[in-house]
Design a protein around this motif. Sequence first.
Motif, PDB file in Angstrom:
ATOM      1  N   PHE A  34       0.834  -1.197   0.000  1.00 23.03           N
ATOM      2  CA  PHE A  34       0.000   0.000   0.000  1.00 23.03           C
ATOM      3  C   PHE A  34       0.872   1.251   0.000  1.00 23.03           C
ATOM      4  O   PHE A  34       0.660   2.171  -0.792  1.00 23.03           O
ATOM      5  CB  PHE A  34      -0.931  -0.010   1.224  1.00 23.03           C
ATOM      6  N   LEU A  35       1.884   1.282   0.868  1.00 22.92           N
ATOM      7  CA  LEU A  35       2.759   2.448   0.954  1.00 22.92           C
ATOM      8  C   LEU A  35       3.572   2.636  -0.323  1.00 22.92           C
ATOM      9  O   LEU A  35       3.761   3.763  -0.779  1.00 22.92           O
ATOM     10  CB  LEU A  35       3.683   2.328   2.166  1.00 22.92           C
ATOM     11  N   GLN A  37       2.663   1.728  -3.352  1.00 25.01           N
ATOM     12  CA  GLN A  37       1.773   2.238  -4.389  1.00 25.01           C
ATOM     13  C   GLN A  37       1.457   3.714  -4.155  1.00 25.01           C
ATOM     14  O   GLN A  37       1.445   4.507  -5.091  1.00 25.01           O
ATOM     15  CB  GLN A  37       0.479   1.425  -4.462  1.00 25.01           C
ATOM     16  N   GLU A  38       1.236   4.082  -2.901  1.00 23.31           N
ATOM     17  CA  GLU A  38       0.962   5.485  -2.604  1.00 23.31           C
ATOM     18  C   GLU A  38       2.165   6.358  -2.957  1.00 23.31           C
ATOM     19  O   GLU A  38       2.006   7.453  -3.489  1.00 23.31           O
ATOM     20  CB  GLU A  38       0.583   5.653  -1.143  1.00 23.31           C
ATOM     21  N   GLU A  39       3.380   5.873  -2.677  1.00 24.33           N
ATOM     22  CA  GLU A  39       4.586   6.628  -3.045  1.00 24.33           C
ATOM     23  C   GLU A  39       4.682   6.800  -4.556  1.00 24.33           C
ATOM     24  O   GLU A  39       5.062   7.871  -5.038  1.00 24.33           O
ATOM     25  CB  GLU A  39       5.831   5.918  -2.531  1.00 24.33           C
ATOM     26  N   ILE A  41       2.190   6.894  -6.635  1.00 28.38           N
ATOM     27  CA  ILE A  41       1.154   7.855  -7.027  1.00 28.38           C
ATOM     28  C   ILE A  41       1.638   9.276  -6.759  1.00 28.38           C
ATOM     29  O   ILE A  41       1.512  10.155  -7.620  1.00 28.38           O
ATOM     30  CB  ILE A  41      -0.176   7.557  -6.297  1.00 28.38           C
ATOM     31  N   ARG A  65      -6.578  14.283  -0.938  1.00 28.22           N
ATOM     32  CA  ARG A  65      -6.720  12.901  -0.440  1.00 28.22           C
ATOM     33  C   ARG A  65      -6.374  11.927  -1.556  1.00 28.22           C
ATOM     34  O   ARG A  65      -6.741  12.128  -2.706  1.00 28.22           O
ATOM     35  CB  ARG A  65      -8.166  12.658   0.002  1.00 28.22           C
ATOM     36  N   ILE A  66      -5.656  10.861  -1.176  1.00 28.30           N
ATOM     37  CA  ILE A  66      -5.375   9.743  -2.076  1.00 28.30           C
ATOM     38  C   ILE A  66      -5.803   8.487  -1.335  1.00 28.30           C
ATOM     39  O   ILE A  66      -5.326   8.232  -0.231  1.00 28.30           O
ATOM     40  CB  ILE A  66      -3.878   9.637  -2.425  1.00 28.30           C
ATOM     41  N   GLU A  67      -6.681   7.725  -1.933  1.00 24.74           N
ATOM     42  CA  GLU A  67      -7.125   6.488  -1.302  1.00 24.74           C
ATOM     43  C   GLU A  67      -7.017   5.356  -2.315  1.00 24.74           C
ATOM     44  O   GLU A  67      -7.450   5.500  -3.457  1.00 24.74           O
ATOM     45  CB  GLU A  67      -8.573   6.635  -0.838  1.00 24.74           C
ATOM     46  N   THR A  68      -6.419   4.244  -1.887  1.00 19.99           N
ATOM     47  CA  THR A  68      -6.288   3.090  -2.766  1.00 19.99           C
ATOM     48  C   THR A  68      -6.867   1.864  -2.086  1.00 19.99           C
ATOM     49  O   THR A  68      -6.755   1.708  -0.872  1.00 19.99           O
ATOM     50  CB  THR A  68      -4.812   2.813  -3.127  1.00 19.99           C
ATOM     51  N   VAL A  73      -8.093   3.578  -7.310  1.00 18.63           N
ATOM     52  CA  VAL A  73      -7.547   4.794  -6.707  1.00 18.63           C
ATOM     53  C   VAL A  73      -8.588   5.898  -6.792  1.00 18.63           C
ATOM     54  O   VAL A  73      -9.206   6.105  -7.835  1.00 18.63           O
ATOM     55  CB  VAL A  73      -6.257   5.241  -7.433  1.00 18.63           C
TER      56      VAL A  73
END
Length: 133
Positions: A34-35, A37-39, A41, A65-68, A73
């Motif tokens: 998760f982290l 993928q967020e990085e 993004i 806000r970014i939510e995956t 996303v």
Amino acid sequence: MMLQKYKKKRYWQRNWHISLSLQTNIKETAMNEFLEQEEKIVEILKTVYDPEIPVNIYDLGLIYRIETHDGNVEIDMTLTAPNCPMSDFITEDVKMKVEAIEGVKTVVVNLVFEPEWTRDKMSDEAKMELGLL
């Protein structure tokens, strides 16, 4: 009989411990993915620019806000002004670039105007780039 009960209890305790360890490892792996993928993004969002301002939209503070979840996303973002003539261009650029990330299935970009964007939301790097510091 007593020995048999003891063996069953030890077997259960040992397996419970292994099961708990596996669950912990799975949760840690999921959190790391998760982290990561967020990085990715955030990295991609730093390549999207408002054509009128020489700073990327992430450092401008336009991303709220970014939510995956399972490759889906959802991004809440704003603009520097509600009547920005480049809004379609910017949101489409965000969507196309984030969709190109491996593992991303769908991207939804929501334009929000609450809370209102102010210069306070900008990173220090953005303020320096624009000569505001």
